[in-house]
Design an enzyme around this catalytic site. Structure first.
Site, PDB file in Angstrom:
ATOM      1  N   ASP A 229       1.929   5.177   0.022  1.00 61.50           N
ATOM      2  CA  ASP A 229       1.604   6.241   0.422  1.00 61.50           C
ATOM      3  C   ASP A 229       1.151   7.407  -0.672  1.00 61.50           C
ATOM      4  OD1 ASP A 229       1.984   5.218   2.789  1.00 61.50           O
ATOM      5  OD2 ASP A 229       3.955   6.192   3.244  1.00 61.50           O
TER       6      ASP A 229
ATOM      7  N   TYR B 256      12.070  -0.687  -4.002  1.00 62.18           N
ATOM      8  CA  TYR B 256      11.915   0.627  -4.482  1.00 62.18           C
ATOM      9  C   TYR B 256      13.199   1.537  -4.962  1.00 62.18           C
ATOM     10  CZ  TYR B 256       7.304   0.476  -1.925  1.00 62.18           C
ATOM     11  OH  TYR B 256       5.987   0.346  -1.422  1.00 62.18           O
TER      12      TYR B 256
ATOM     13  N   ARG C 225      11.362   6.103   3.215  1.00 58.77           N
ATOM     14  CA  ARG C 225      11.480   7.645   3.270  1.00 58.77           C
ATOM     15  C   ARG C 225      12.320   8.059   4.540  1.00 58.77           C
ATOM     16  NH1 ARG C 225       6.692  10.976   2.618  1.00 58.77           N
ATOM     17  NH2 ARG C 225       5.414   9.383   3.260  1.00 58.77           N
TER      18      ARG C 225
ATOM     19  N   ARG D 153       0.868  -1.265  -0.111  1.00 55.93           N
ATOM     20  CA  ARG D 153       0.019   0.030  -0.110  1.00 55.93           C
ATOM     21  C   ARG D 153       0.809   1.216   0.053  1.00 55.93           C
ATOM     22  NH1 ARG D 153      -5.106  -1.009   4.053  1.00 55.93           N
ATOM     23  NH2 ARG D 153      -6.061  -2.777   2.999  1.00 55.93           N
TER      24      ARG D 153
END
Length: 289
Positions: free
Chosen positions: A67, A128, A216, A65
Site C-alpha cells: 500500500d 513483514y 496493519r 502489492r
C-alpha cells in the site's frame, strides 16, 4: 499451429527474469500503477523500458502489492523479456537499472528465473515487520519515516500472548478490507513481538499471503492489548466474530516493511503456482481459536 504450440513457441522466445527490489515507500502511492500517481511499478517498468531501449514496456508481476507508504526490503517481481534483449542486456542490466532508478527504489539483484517461477503465485510465505516506539520522547528523528510512535507504554508479553491466539489458518475477514471475489482465508505462520536494544518494538508477521490491510489491522488490535486498553483474549474474539470491529484501528503505513518472500525449490514452483490460484475455504467445523 495450435494454441498449445503457439504458447510453447512464445515462452521459448522469452526469458523470465527475477528482480529483488527494495524501496522507501514514503513518496509512493503503493506498488501498483495508478493514473496520475507515482508508484513503484511505474518507476521500475519505465526504467526497464529505457535501459533496454525498447519501444514498448514490459509488465512486472510482484509478490505483494504494498500500500501507499509501506516500505520493502525484500520485494520480489518477475518480468518476461525477449530472449534477444536478455542476451544483449544481462551483463549490464543491473548496473544500468541502478543508474536510471531514483534513489528511493533499488534493484538489489537481477537473475534469470526458471520458466515456472511466478513472483506472486509461487511464493509460499511473505514476512513483514512493523516497527513501533513507545518512548515518551517520541521516535528518533532519523527513523521517523519507518517507526510509528505510540503514546502509551506497551507490554510486549501481553502482545505476544494475544498474538498466539491468532496463529494458524483462519478467515481473517475481521482484519481485512474485503475485495470482490477475493478470499480472506489465510494461514498465519508467525506473529511475534520483540523489543530491541534501542527500545523499538518489532512485530514480525509471516503468512502464506495477506489480504488488504491485514497486517496493519492486526498491529492496531495488538497495540490496544499492549497498552492495556484490551485484554489478550480480545483480538481472538474479534477474529471469531468475523466482522470488522470499529475498535480495530488500521495503523499508519510507514511503520511497515516487507522484509522477505519465500519460495519452494525449483522443481516445486509449478505445483505451488497451481495451488495458490485455488480459492480456499475452511472446513465447516473449523474454529478460530
Amino acid at each position: 499451429m495450435g494454441r498449445a504450440e503457439e504458447r510453447k513457441k512464445r515462452v521459448s522466445e522469452t526469458v523470465r527474469v527475477r528482480l529483488d527490489v527494495s524501496y522507501d515507500g514514503a513518496a509512493f502511492s503503493g506498488w501498483a500503477r495508478q493514473r496520475g500517481r507515482r508508484t513503484v511499478q511505474e518507476e521500475l517498468e519505465e526504467a526497464l523500458r529505457v535501459v533496454t531501449r525498447s519501444a514498448r514496456g514490459y509488465e512486472l508481476t510482484v509478490a505483494g502489492r504494498t500500500d501507499a507508504g509501506v516500505h520493502a526490503r525484500g520485494q520480489v517481481a518477475h518480468v518476461d523479456l525477449p530472449a534477444e534483449v536478455w542476451e544483449e542486456q544481462r551483463e549490464n542490466l543491473h548496473r544500468r537499472l541502478t543508474g536510471r532508478l531514483p534513489q528511493d527504489v533499488r534493484v538489489r539483484r537481477v537473475s534469470r528465473a526458471p520458466a515456472d517461477f511466478d513472483a506472486r503465485f509461487s511464493a509460499i510465505w511473505r514476512r513483514y515487520v512493523y516497527r513501533v516506539s513507545d518512548h515518551p520522547g517520541g521516535v528518533d528523528p532519523l527513523r521517523r519515516g519507518h517507526v510509528l510512535w505510540h503514546n502509551w507504554p506497551l507490554d510486549v508479553a501481553a502482545m505476544n500472548a494475544a498474538s498466539q491466539r491468532l496463529l494458524g489458518e483462519h478467515d481473517f475477514a475481521a482484519y481485512c478490507k474485503r475485495r470482490e471475489g477475493a478470499t480472506t482465508i489465510r494461514t498465519l505462520r508467525r506473529l511475534s513481538w520483540e523489543r530491541g536494544a534501542d527500545g523499538v518494538l518489532e512485530g514480525t508477521v509471516e503468512a502464506d499471503a495477506f489480504c488488504h490491510n491485514m497486517v496493519r489491522s492486526l498491529v492496531g488490535a495488538l497495540l490496544f492489548v499492549g497498552d492495556g486498553h484490551r485484554d489478550p483474549d480480545w483480538p481472538g474474539k474479534v477474529l471469531a466474530a468475523g466482522v470488522r470491529d470499529s475498535a480495530v484501528h488500521v495503523v499508519r503505513p510507514h511503520g511497515l516493511t516487507l522484509e522477505e518472500v519465500g519460495y519452494p525449490a525449483d522443481e516445486l514452483l509449478a505445483a505451488r503456482s497451481r495451488e495458490a490460484r485455488n480459492v480456499r475455504t475452511l472446513p465447516a467445523s473449523a474454529g478460530c481459536c
